[in-house]
Design an enzyme around this catalytic site. Structure first.
Site, mmCIF file in Angstrom:
data_model
loop_
_atom_site.group_PDB
_atom_site.id
_atom_site.type_symbol
_atom_site.label_atom_id
_atom_site.label_comp_id
_atom_site.label_asym_id
_atom_site.label_seq_id
_atom_site.Cartn_x
_atom_site.Cartn_y
_atom_site.Cartn_z
ATOM 1 N N CYS A 38 52.523 24.305 32.921
ATOM 2 C CA CYS A 38 51.218 24.532 32.317
ATOM 3 C C CYS A 38 50.912 26.015 32.456
ATOM 4 O O CYS A 38 51.301 26.634 33.451
ATOM 5 C CB CYS A 38 50.159 23.714 33.061
ATOM 6 N N CYS A 58 44.884 21.062 27.843
ATOM 7 C CA CYS A 58 44.144 20.876 29.089
ATOM 8 C C CYS A 58 42.856 21.672 28.921
ATOM 9 O O CYS A 58 42.896 22.893 28.798
ATOM 10 C CB CYS A 58 44.982 21.407 30.256
ATOM 11 N N CYS A 63 40.352 41.655 35.237
ATOM 12 C CA CYS A 63 40.219 41.047 33.911
ATOM 13 C C CYS A 63 39.056 41.701 33.151
ATOM 14 O O CYS A 63 37.981 41.906 33.712
ATOM 15 C CB CYS A 63 39.970 39.544 34.052
ATOM 16 N N CYS A 114 33.466 34.233 37.751
ATOM 17 C CA CYS A 114 34.869 34.508 38.073
ATOM 18 C C CYS A 114 35.103 35.709 38.997
ATOM 19 O O CYS A 114 34.708 36.832 38.690
ATOM 20 C CB CYS A 114 35.669 34.686 36.788
ATOM 21 N N CYS A 136 51.191 25.089 37.395
ATOM 22 C CA CYS A 136 50.285 25.755 36.446
ATOM 23 C C CYS A 136 50.195 27.240 36.748
ATOM 24 O O CYS A 136 49.789 27.630 37.845
ATOM 25 C CB CYS A 136 48.880 25.175 36.570
ATOM 26 N N CYS A 140 33.092 36.605 32.541
ATOM 27 C CA CYS A 140 32.716 35.253 32.976
ATOM 28 C C CYS A 140 31.982 35.348 34.328
ATOM 29 O O CYS A 140 32.568 35.780 35.325
ATOM 30 C CB CYS A 140 33.954 34.373 33.087
ATOM 31 N N ARG A 154 40.736 15.770 35.924
ATOM 32 C CA ARG A 154 41.139 16.433 37.175
ATOM 33 C C ARG A 154 39.944 16.849 38.015
ATOM 34 O O ARG A 154 39.049 17.559 37.537
ATOM 35 C CB ARG A 154 42.019 17.652 36.900
HETATM 36 N N1 SAM Z 1 41.878 34.128 32.194
HETATM 37 C C1 SAM Z 1 42.162 32.898 31.594
HETATM 38 C C2 SAM Z 1 40.942 32.300 30.913
HETATM 39 O O1 SAM Z 1 39.853 32.401 31.458
HETATM 40 O O2 SAM Z 1 41.090 31.753 29.848
HETATM 41 C C3 SAM Z 1 42.783 31.884 32.523
HETATM 42 C C4 SAM Z 1 42.353 31.793 33.982
HETATM 43 S S1 SAM Z 1 40.681 31.282 34.311
HETATM 44 C C5 SAM Z 1 40.522 31.668 36.013
HETATM 45 C C6 SAM Z 1 40.705 29.530 34.170
HETATM 46 C C7 SAM Z 1 39.460 28.752 34.444
HETATM 47 O O3 SAM Z 1 39.189 28.690 35.831
HETATM 48 C C8 SAM Z 1 38.146 29.227 33.847
HETATM 49 O O4 SAM Z 1 38.011 28.911 32.520
HETATM 50 C C9 SAM Z 1 37.134 28.468 34.697
HETATM 51 O O5 SAM Z 1 36.832 27.225 34.103
HETATM 52 C C10 SAM Z 1 37.873 28.261 36.019
HETATM 53 N N2 SAM Z 1 37.233 29.064 37.098
HETATM 54 C C11 SAM Z 1 37.335 30.392 37.293
HETATM 55 N N3 SAM Z 1 36.587 30.788 38.338
HETATM 56 C C12 SAM Z 1 35.984 29.678 38.817
HETATM 57 C C13 SAM Z 1 35.059 29.444 39.889
HETATM 58 N N4 SAM Z 1 34.603 30.430 40.640
HETATM 59 N N5 SAM Z 1 34.659 28.177 40.106
HETATM 60 C C14 SAM Z 1 35.106 27.169 39.336
HETATM 61 N N6 SAM Z 1 35.963 27.335 38.307
HETATM 62 C C15 SAM Z 1 36.400 28.567 38.039
HETATM 63 FE FE1 SF4 Z 2 39.083 36.705 33.102
HETATM 64 FE FE2 SF4 Z 2 38.198 35.097 34.966
HETATM 65 FE FE3 SF4 Z 2 37.133 34.960 32.553
HETATM 66 FE FE4 SF4 Z 2 39.686 34.123 32.945
HETATM 67 S S1 SF4 Z 2 37.828 33.221 33.791
HETATM 68 S S2 SF4 Z 2 38.915 35.417 31.287
HETATM 69 S S3 SF4 Z 2 40.304 35.558 34.544
HETATM 70 S S4 SF4 Z 2 37.036 36.724 33.950
#
Ligand code: SAM
Ligand code: SF4
Ligand code: DTB
Length: 351
Positions: A133, A193, A58, A65, A102, A62, A265
């Site tokens: 979802c 959501c 990606c 992530c 989802c 973040c 949730r």
């Molecule tokens: N890439 C898309 C986005 O970020 O909009 C969708 C998938 S992303 C993995 C969805 C959500 O998962 C993130 O916004 C975050 O809140 C949650 N998430 C991701 N990694 C995480 C982690 N290590 N611990 C807890 N929540 C996590």
């Molecule tokens: Fe990409 Fe992870 Fe951020 Fe979603 S949460 S935009 S998968 S880096």
């Protein structure tokens, strides 16, 4: 301010929300219980299963992530799954008792060429009798309309934290970008959501700020995931200090009080929580979980263990009224319990 409420308020102030967080724990739990029981059966949780339809690589940054291309987390990236493969997972989710499926993609936003595939997934998964979802990153007005047209029930897009702390966690898209996506999802008529993550090093005022943003939306999100940070090796937040479990439970309770009609949730992080902490989250008003061995890329408790926990707590799974009848659900629960009992690691604490 009393514990009961007749209507959903979306004029919460940050001060009022901070007062809730500062209540003695038992008083906060009591208020959350009273509100929860006004709008929901306290002995029911909704269960959703996650499927990562496109994994890793990606472009976003973040810090929590494992799927960001910027961090070396050892994750194997995978292209967009074929529709048939997604359907296979959806069938398995349904047969193990999930009512919502989802689908998540590690994208900044979907590309034009991706849309026919994802809309097909929505149509086919829905045809199995599951709620749908998706979480695909930012979506434009047109993309939201296209997804809604395909029958997508929910779109997940988290605000993650307060506007003030947000820039410490993500720099490649703004808070306003996120609010715009949520606006597009709402305008297209889908259910929203949206929630966040606790345990990233934010302060209590950031948890207040996150819930304030969500609770003061014109229409509150129907579903509010509260994730506990999953600390993944290689991400900048891998060595984040342990979160005080009571701070997590407080966040659930305040979400319940301020968003009384939303499903809250208990999302990521359950693998690190013992059963007592999970049951406290249900007491605080959480009434939805992710169900199945994997979240998107990290582990989640085994489905059979969850069924045993719910059974021990006398909690039933919420039905998706359109498709599942009681006998079908009961059969699924019994099958899961049997599977758990055959597991050599199963310890039946009730005996
Ligand atoms: N890439 C898309 C986005 O970020 O909009 C969708 C998938 S992303 C993995 C969805 C959500 O998962 C993130 O916004 C975050 O809140 C949650 N998430 C991701 N990694 C995480 C982690 N290590 N611990 C807890 N929540 C996590
Ligand atoms: Fe990409 Fe992870 Fe951020 Fe979603 S949460 S935009 S998968 S880096
Ligand atoms: C949400 O709030 N949590 C889910 C879902 N929405 C998409 C994702 C949790 C991801 C946890 C880390 C992982 O497994 O990759």
């Amino acid at each position: 301010m009393g514990a009961t409420t007749d209507t959903v308020r979306n004029d919460w102030t940050r001060e009022e929300i901070a007062v809730l967080f500062d209540l003695p724990f038992n008083d906060l739990m009591f208020q959350a219980q009273v509100v929860h029981r006004q709008f929901f059966n306290p002995n029911e949780v909704q269960i959703s299963t996650l499927c990562s339809i496109k994994t890793g690589a990606c472009p976003e940054d973040c810090k929590y992530c494992p799927q960001s291309a910027r961090y070396d987390t050892g994750l194997e990236k995978e292209k967009l799954m074929k529709v048939e493969a997604v359907l296979e997972e959806a069938r398995a989710a349904k047969s193990s008792g999930a009512t919502r499926f989802c689908m998540g993609a590690a994208w900044r936003s979907p590309k034009k060429k991706d849309m026919p595939y994802v809309t097909q997934m929505v149509k086919d998964v829905k045809a199995l009798g599951l709620e749908t979802c998706m979480t695909l990153g930012m979506v434009s007005e047109d993309q939201a309309t296209e997804l809604a047209g395909a029958g997508l029930d929910y779109y997940n897009h988290n605000l993650d934290t307060s506007p003030e702390f947000y820039g410490d966690v993500i720099t490649t898209r703004t808070y306003q970008d996120r609010l715009n996506t949520l606006g597009n999802v709402r305008a297209a008529g889908m259910k929203v959501c949206s929630g966040g993550i606790v345990g990233m090093g934010e302060g209590q005022s950031d948890r207040v700020g996150l819930l304030h943003q969500l609770a003061t939306m014109d229409k509150q999100p129907e579903s509010v995931p509260v994730n506990m940070l999953v600390r993944v090796e290689g991400t900048p937040l891998a060595d984040q200090a342990d979160l005080d479990p009571f701070d997590f439970i407080r966040t659930i309770a305040v979400a319940r009080i301020t968003m009384p009609k939303s499903h809250v949730r208990l999302s990521a992080g359950r693998e690190e929580m013992n059963e007592q902490m999970q049951s406290m989250a249900f007491m605080a008003g959480a009434n939805s979980i992710f169900y199945g061995e994997k979240l998107l890329t990290t582990p989640n408790p085994e489905a059979s263990k969850d069924m045993v926990l719910l059974k021990r707590l006398g909690i039933n799974t919420e039905k998706y009224e359109v498709e599942q009848d009681e006998a079908e659900q009961e059969a699924i629960v019994m099958e899961s319990l049997q599977a758990a009992k055959n597991d050599k690691f199963f310890y039946d604490a009730v005996k």
